[in-house]
Structure formats: C-alpha cells, structure tokens
Design an enzyme around this catalytic site. Sequence first.
Site, PDB file in Angstrom:
ATOM      1  N   LEU A  57      86.702  81.176  66.309  1.00  0.00           N
ATOM      2  CA  LEU A  57      87.193  81.201  64.935  1.00  0.00           C
ATOM      3  C   LEU A  57      87.444  79.784  64.419  1.00  0.00           C
ATOM      4  O   LEU A  57      87.218  79.491  63.238  1.00  0.00           O
ATOM      5  CB  LEU A  57      88.473  82.037  64.847  1.00  0.00           C
ATOM      6  N   GLU A 103     117.680  65.856  42.061  1.00  0.00           N
ATOM      7  CA  GLU A 103     118.331  64.857  41.211  1.00  0.00           C
ATOM      8  C   GLU A 103     119.795  65.215  40.952  1.00  0.00           C
ATOM      9  O   GLU A 103     120.668  64.342  40.947  1.00  0.00           O
ATOM     10  CB  GLU A 103     117.579  64.748  39.880  1.00  0.00           C
TER      11      GLU A 103
END
Length: 595
Positions: free
Chosen positions: A332, A82
């Site tokens: 895996l 901002e």
Amino acid sequence: MTLTMALWCLSLSGNPIFKCKASLPTATHAPDAAYMRRAAVLADKSAGFTSPHPNFGCVIVSPSGHVAGEGFLYAQGTSAAEVQALAAASDGSRGATAYLNMEPGDCHGDHTAVSALLQGGVRRVVIGMRHPLQHLRGNAVRALRNQGLHVDILGEDLTGTLIEEAQKECLLVNAPLICRAASRVPFSVLKYAMTLDGKIAASSGHASWISSKQSRNLVFELRGRSDAVIVGGNTVRRDNPRLTARHGGGHMPMRVVMSQTLDLPEEANLWDMSEVSTIVVTQRGARRSFQKHLASKGVEVVEFEILNPHEVMEYFHDRGYLSILWECGGTLAASAISSGVIHKVYAFIAPKIIGGKNAPSPVGELGMVEMSQALNLIDVCYEQVGPDMLVSGFLQPLPDIVPVIPSLDETFVVDPTVSPYESRIIFFYKAWDPYGALSNFSPHSIQMPDENGDYVTWLTVEHYYQAQKFSGVDDPLAQDCVERIKSAKSPEEAARIGRSMQRQKPYLIRSDWDNIKIDVMYKALKCKFSMYQHLNSMLLSTVGSVLVEASPHDLFWGGGRDGEGLNYLGRLLMKLRSEFLGESSSSSETPSLTV
C-alpha cells in the site's frame, strides 16, 4: 522566496541532531526572526487537539525588548492566541510588538484577534505568513493597517536569511492547511520502522517490536497530530493493531482500513468502537455480507468504483481532513507513493539485522530499474531516538501559497465544467468556512438555566448540549461526566467525552433524551444568537438561502455525504432566522415612545 527551497527542519522533539545546511545568517532582523520562531513553536502545541484546525501562536514583546506575554490557540472554540497573549502581557502590551505565525483568520464575525490587538495598545504586528484560505487572506492585514498599526509580513516587508528560516517554520507548522488550500488532498505522512537491513518484519511476518519504546512514543505523538491513520488489510490480518493515539487520553484520530477485497478477520481490535471510530474503504460490491457484519459493529464502510489512494485522499479532503498518517505495509505504501499523495516520510531505523530473503520491506514495487529513478527526499533531517535513528524528509515540496487561489466563480469562468454551489445553499462545517460561526462548535459562551433556575455559563453550545445527555440522572458517574464536559477545554473535547460515555455506558443517558435533544439544541442556539448581535446579523444575512451543516458523517445534525442527512442543525438555524425576522418586523411596526 519559493517553497521549493529547502524547508527548515523541525523534529517532533524540536531538537534534531543537526539541521539542514544553510548559508551563514546575518544579524539583520535577528530579533524579529527569533520571536517569530517562538510563535511557530507555540502554534505547534495545538497540533492534533482539534480535528482539523489551523495552528496559531502569538508572542507579545514590550518596547523594552522582553517577552510580556504568550499564547496559542488550544483548539477550535477556545480563546484566540492573541487574546491569551495580551491577557498575559496586561499593561506590557502598550506600544508592544505582536508576533503571529500566521495572519489571524476569523470566521466568527467578531474579529476577536484584530480587536484584541487594537485594544491592547499594540503598535506593530509581525506576521509569519498570510492566511492561505482565500476568503480570509489579507483581511486581518488590511484591518490592522487601516487602524494605523504598522504591519510587517515575512518575505514581503522583511527579508534576509534569518527571516527566510523563520518563515519556513511558520509554513511548516501549518503545512496541512497550506496543502488543503492549494490542492484537493490532505497532507500525508508515511511512517515506518525497519531494521538496519531494511526489513519491516521477519520472514514469518512477526514484527513486534522493531523500534524502541522511545520511537513508539513518538509514533503516538504523530498519530495524535493526525486526523486519520491509514493501514491496509495485510496490517490488520498480521498485526491486529489498535491505532490509538496516546495512553491516557488526548486527540484520537479516525482509523481507516483500505482493503480492495475485504479479506479481513471477523474479529479485530479496529472493530471495537468504544474509544474511536473506524472507516473501511473498499471496492464497490466487495463481500456484501461482511460489510453488513462490519456495520453491525458500528464500522462505517465506504465503497469506491476503483479503489486507489488518490481517490481515497480526495474523499477524505472533502470530509474536512487536513492530515493523514499512513502506517501501512510495503504494498500500500508503494501505491500511495506512486499516486503522488505522500508528502513526507518518517523512517525509524533500528540497529538490528534480521535478514530473510522473503522478509518484507517498507516500500513495495515502484517499477524503477535504475538508481537514477530513485525518489530523493528534500530537507533530510536526522535525529537519534533512544537506540534508533529517525530519518525524515519531504517527498515533495509544500505548494506555493503566494498566488491567490481563484474563487469558485472565477474558476467557473476559466473552466465551465467546474460548477460552484447553488447560491441559495450555504454550507458550513469547519472553522475556516465563511459562515463557521453558525456551528455549535463556535467559540461563543452561553448562559443557560440549571435545574434550580440559576444561570450557568457554558463555553460553547456543544458543551451544553453534551452535558444535557446526563443532566438529572441519579448516578455519580453521570454527574461526574457533566462536570468533565463542563470543564473541557474545547467543544471537540466536550463532544468526545459525551459521545464516548454514551457508547460505553448508554444506561447513563437520561431516558427522555431522544425526545428532547432537538429542543435542547434549539434553546442553546437561540441563547447564542440572542446574546451576540454580530452573530444575529450574520444569521439574518443568510435570508433566502438554505442552511446546510455539511458534516459528511453526521446524518442527524448534518447533511451527510451525499445529501442523505436530516440536517437538523441547518433546520433549527433557519427556524431561528424566521423567528428573529418576525421579531424584527414586529418591532419596526411598533410606534416608538417618547419621554
């Protein structure tokens, strides 16, 4: 709106071949939706530049309807999105509308984003999603509304097809943070490359290269957006990978090897710690002698009673990791999918056929015997990358963040087995912690004297601390390193430069560093908490509490994984707190002078 609905597809390049089917949009709130999508795109630019950190973007639109300013949070310790957007807009912010992909989350006590919006003269703020973390959720919205600004939140105050699509983009750009808020595992992505006939290597195990150079460049980007990259022992033995993120710098994710038996080579690229660290996770008691060998090379070894993907992910969640990239083999990968830790899949499909009865596939045995058991991806997107096709999608939807996540105290009432932290101990570590401003990485510049007594501004305490390692060393490389650290855009970047140079060229470190580094940190912290009154008040508010820097891997400045760390940062802060309290007491006892 529920998040089990199809998510808006975003490819790495931002230009998928086609997007997921949706109902025909209407013109309702079309400008709001368009500007919010732009804020999400800006926010995504920071992914991977700090580890880990929410992604914020801001677009300022003037009353006449043109974009007056834009900004995104580069990394923890840098100016808020901002602030950057309002600075770019200058006078164009008066009466403007600010579009924020996520509610500002301020752990630094200075309410920078909210203050900037108020001082910039913004009249309306549109927010893509409320902050997912409970101690920050709703704070900025209330503050802005209490100051008279009109605040609209997508899905609450604004609805419609276009708004829904824009909100999905805002959710997706901070998917890792949402997962952290709603569960105890990081956001995990499984990536693999395979041939057209579903092979990830030839029968011999040779796999270089299945995918094109363009696809491999995208993989570098995926790594650069992740906190850690995981492979199994087979990948280490077969491919000897480096698992670096980008050529020529950038964020480097932690490298993780999962191996139950530690049947790993004595020498491997992953044991080279010069650029980035490696963690090996294994079963307790596995190859003690090899563990010592790894430790001698600087590799961290973490033992588990039972090694499985879910336990490992919970562990890395506790270490503060938000996003994990799995680049493992089929065995895996199947285990990770079965454990329910994989959220998204990226499959690169090369137009090649290699065949081979025993050639490995990307996912091993899942125990399924019928097609009706197959796992269906959600929100499948397709993109051509060079000659390859990238297919991506979610294995499970993002968790719904609408319900407020209960506090530890509230959870304890429901489930007494859940024990909150002791009230006398305050832990701080990452940007989202309630006391995140206590960290040496917080975005507060300090002014410290140089060798000539002239005051020099440093972006953060960490910038100053890292540079002092090389200060006064009569070597051009050391002097250059100081300048590189000073100009680093974030404290993480400054730390990466300083630590890397210390590992690679230890002779550049000043000879008295071990004796003075605590004093260097102390003086920098004292400057910070003396310059900023709100930080001083935050520190004094902790009176009666033990302060612990909760880094699980820093055994000097932090408390360590199991409390075995020296916690020097917490000690210095408590010392400063006592000094400030003493000064305050002395001041109150001194009679006031009248003129």
